[in-house]
Design an enzyme around this catalytic site. Structure first.
Site, PDB file in Angstrom:
ATOM      1  CG  HIS A   1      -2.277  -0.896   0.790  1.00  0.00           C
ATOM      2  ND1 HIS A   1      -3.551  -0.344   0.768  1.00  0.00           N
ATOM      3  CD2 HIS A   1      -2.351  -2.059   0.855  1.00  0.00           C
ATOM      4  CE1 HIS A   1      -4.374  -1.049   0.631  1.00  0.00           C
ATOM      5  NE2 HIS A   1      -3.810  -2.516   0.765  1.00  0.00           N
ATOM      6  CG  ASP A   2       4.706   3.620   1.731  1.00  0.00           C
ATOM      7  OD1 ASP A   2       3.909   4.510   1.886  1.00  0.00           O
ATOM      8  OD2 ASP A   2       5.876   3.615   1.568  1.00  0.00           O
TER       9      ASP A   2
ATOM     10  CB  THR B   1      -0.918 -23.653   4.891  1.00  0.00           C
ATOM     11  OG1 THR B   1      -0.936 -22.951   3.766  1.00  0.00           O
ATOM     12  CG2 THR B   1      -0.672 -25.244   5.159  1.00  0.00           C
TER      13      THR B   1
ATOM     14  CG  ASP C   1       1.934 -22.596   2.011  1.00  0.00           C
ATOM     15  OD1 ASP C   1       0.781 -21.892   1.412  1.00  0.00           O
ATOM     16  OD2 ASP C   1       1.450 -23.224   2.875  1.00  0.00           O
TER      17      ASP C   1
END
Length: 330
Positions: free
Chosen positions: A71-72, A250, A255
């Site tokens: 976002h930055d 997970t 991953d």
């Protein structure tokens, strides 16, 4: 002026220009590896230890740090403009619709305070933001990414142009690819960065349009009951704790399971679905679903490019005393 005097005059001018250029380059090396090796040798280790401590206290912080860099850095520059609070003259990027759900900014401040105790006024908030994102990936089981530092902090919010630069989860894949391409990130890089959806969760506000008034037929029917259970309201309360895990298998591990999920039509947002079906991105989705090493390699490359997007260096910007407020000018 004689020829010899004229020759020496122009030679002196040329030498002055070369010296000025050399001096300018010496003053602003740009982003470099180990930028703080002399001014704050422990800087990166302090960030790493703080991230470890904060992650141990609140594991969801890792998702926040990972989202921060996107976002930055995607909005014109990696200059920590995202962290600035609203003022009477300027609206914070944090308060825009596309920043919905972002939180845990106080933990950036905790890292900043630790660095200020060791090296006052040296390490920028923009470097803290990037390095904490890197360490967040590591905490979640992802790759360690060597990163350059030396960023400086901007003084103003970019809220008014945020939507122009920041891809949205409901935009077309063409628009998403174009916005990333403007930063120098190619198609496999985009596919890899969206693999960050392997961890974390999505608020029901962002996905109810796929459930109500009718269920999107593209969704895996085996996954729909879980989504409906987590998002029972067609118009969810934005302040309610109503989320769906991005990856039920997970959820706390960075991953390549995300790619297998979206190929099985279990992607929560439209951008996830498009990634698995668009002919430009699907081949890379399939490749990353098969090989976590390939996913990590492409993620590392794209993450690095994102982290180096148009930074402020040298004498540009400032080193903020507090990450949420620009320094006062005297």
């Amino acid at each position: 002026m004689g020829f010899r005097a004229l020759f020496f005059f122009f030679a002196l001018l040329s030498l002055s220009a070369v010296l000025c250029i050399a001096e300018s380059n010496e003053e602003d090396p740009g982003l470099v590896m180990n930028f703080y090796s002399d001014s704050c040798p422990q800087a990166e280790e302090i960030v790493r230890e703080q991230v470890k401590l904060l992650y141990k206290r609140h594991k969801n912080t890792a998702f926040s740090w990972l989202r921060n860099i996107f976002h930055d850095c995607a909005v014109q520059s990696c200059d920590a403009s995202l962290l600035l609070d609203s003022t009477r003259r300027s609206l914070s990027e944090k308060e825009m619709d596309r920043s919905f759900g972002m939180r845990n900014f106080r933990y950036i401040e905790e890292i900043k305070e630790a660095l200020e105790r060791e090296c006052p006024g040296v390490v920028s908030c923009s470097d803290i933001l990037v390095l904490s994102a890197r360490e967040g990936v590591v905490r979640l089981g992802g790759p360690f990414i060597p990163l350059k530092t030396g960023r400086r902090d901007g003084r103003r919010s970019r809220a008014e142009i945020l939507e122009e630069y920041l891809p949205d989860h409901n935009e077309s894949m063409s628009t998403v690819l174009e916005k990333f391409s403007a930063m120098g990130i190619d198609t496999p890089g985009v596919v890899a960065l969206l693999g960050a959806h392997s961890v974390g969760r999505t608020h029901c506000v962002k996905l109810v349009h796929r459930l109500y008034p009718e269920v999107d037929p593209a969704l895996n029917p085996d996954h729909v009951p879980h989504m409906l259970k987590k998002c029972p309201d067609a118009i969810p309360d934005p302040k309610a704790v109503q989320y769906v895990r991005n990856d039920r298998g997970t959820p706390m591990i960075f991953d390549n399971n995300y790619y297998r999920n979206i190929l099985d039509n279990k992607g929560l947002m439209m951008v996830d679905h498009q990634l698995a079906t668009d002919k430009r991105t699907k081949p890379y989705v399939k490749k990353m679903a098969k090989s976590q090493d390939y996913f990590f390699k492409e993620f590392t490359r794209a993450f690095t490019i994102l982290s180096e997007n148009n930074p402020l260096t040298g004498d540009k910007g400032e080193i903020r005393q507090q990450c949420n407020v620009a320094n006062k000018l005297h």
